[in-house]
Design a protein around this motif. Structure first.
Motif, PDB file in Angstrom:
ATOM      1  N   ALA A   1      -5.358  -2.985   5.811  1.00  0.00           N
ATOM      2  CA  ALA A   1      -5.031  -2.210   6.616  1.00  0.00           C
ATOM      3  C   ALA A   1      -5.779  -0.914   6.819  1.00  0.00           C
ATOM      4  CB  ALA A   1      -3.588  -1.912   6.771  1.00  0.00           C
ATOM      5  N   CYS A   2      -5.808  -0.027   5.658  1.00  0.00           N
ATOM      6  CA  CYS A   2      -6.462   1.251   5.560  1.00  0.00           C
ATOM      7  C   CYS A   2      -7.567   1.283   4.537  1.00  0.00           C
ATOM      8  CB  CYS A   2      -5.439   2.167   5.382  1.00  0.00           C
ATOM      9  SG  CYS A   2      -4.674   2.369   3.757  1.00  0.00           S
TER      10      CYS A   2
ATOM     11  N   SER B   1       1.915  -0.718   4.259  1.00  0.00           N
ATOM     12  CA  SER B   1       1.879  -2.072   4.717  1.00  0.00           C
ATOM     13  C   SER B   1       1.665  -3.060   3.448  1.00  0.00           C
ATOM     14  CB  SER B   1       0.587  -2.375   5.498  1.00  0.00           C
ATOM     15  OG  SER B   1      -0.638  -2.067   5.085  1.00  0.00           O
TER      16      SER B   1
ATOM     17  N   CYS C   1       0.857  -1.164   0.108  1.00  0.00           N
ATOM     18  CA  CYS C   1      -0.161   0.024   0.034  1.00  0.00           C
ATOM     19  C   CYS C   1       0.868   1.266   0.069  1.00  0.00           C
ATOM     20  CB  CYS C   1      -0.920   0.011   1.254  1.00  0.00           C
ATOM     21  SG  CYS C   1      -2.105   1.471   1.337  1.00  0.00           S
TER      22      CYS C   1
ATOM     23  N   CYS D   1      -6.027  -2.356   0.103  1.00  0.00           N
ATOM     24  CA  CYS D   1      -5.226  -2.579   1.281  1.00  0.00           C
ATOM     25  C   CYS D   1      -6.065  -2.956   2.424  1.00  0.00           C
ATOM     26  CB  CYS D   1      -4.369  -1.426   1.630  1.00  0.00           C
ATOM     27  SG  CYS D   1      -3.577  -1.135   3.279  1.00  0.00           S
TER      28      CYS D   1
ATOM     29  N   CYS E   1      -0.089   3.516   3.243  1.00  0.00           N
ATOM     30  CA  CYS E   1       0.257   3.258   4.624  1.00  0.00           C
ATOM     31  C   CYS E   1       1.353   2.515   4.589  1.00  0.00           C
ATOM     32  CB  CYS E   1      -0.890   2.680   5.555  1.00  0.00           C
ATOM     33  SG  CYS E   1      -1.312   1.022   5.086  1.00  0.00           S
TER      34      CYS E   1
HETATM   35 ZN   LIG Z   1      -3.018   0.786   3.552  1.00  0.00          ZN
END
Ligand SMILES: [Zn+2]
Length: 117
Positions: A91-92, A78, A73, A89, A76
């Motif tokens: 995570a976000c 990750s 990503c 992504c 962010c």
């Molecule tokens: Zn992300």
């Protein structure tokens, strides 16, 4: 047929490797195929049956291993495994991601048989 031209290139590579090692023939070829590479392992295997005729790989067996897609990503930073149709992504939930694995085809290993003196 896309897989046949992929196979021809593959056999060119394998022949170059066999030549540089002065091998008599090729025993096993191991390929890693990304699930997003557009190469269908089953089609590739049947194309290989045709493409190998008359080459140093004529009696070689072909093994394929699958590479699952992975993304990084840009928002962010990750990295995560991705689904085949979802490159967001986890995570976000960002969509600004880059594919870092899964669209490649790698010649992972070539096992050669040397001529016996
Ligand atoms: Zn992300």
């Amino acid at each position: 047929m896309h897989e046949l031209s992929v196979c021809m290139e593959l056999i060119d590579q394998v022949e170059a490797i066999a030549r540089s090692h002065e091998a008599e023939r090729v025993d096993t070829i191991v390929l890693r195929i990304g699930s997003l590479s557009g190469v269908e392992p089953g089609l590739l295997e049947s194309a290989f049956e045709m493409a190998r005729l008359g080459t140093v790989a004529e009696h070689a067996s072909l093994r394929t291993e699958r590479i699952e897609p992975r993304i990084r990503c840009r928002a962010c930073g990750s990295e995560a495994d991705a689904g085949p149709s979802d490159l967001r992504c986890p995570a976000c939930s960002g969509t600004d991601t880059v594919l870092i694995a899964g669209d490649e085809m790698i010649l992972a290993r070539v096992e050669l048989l040397q001529a016996v003196e």
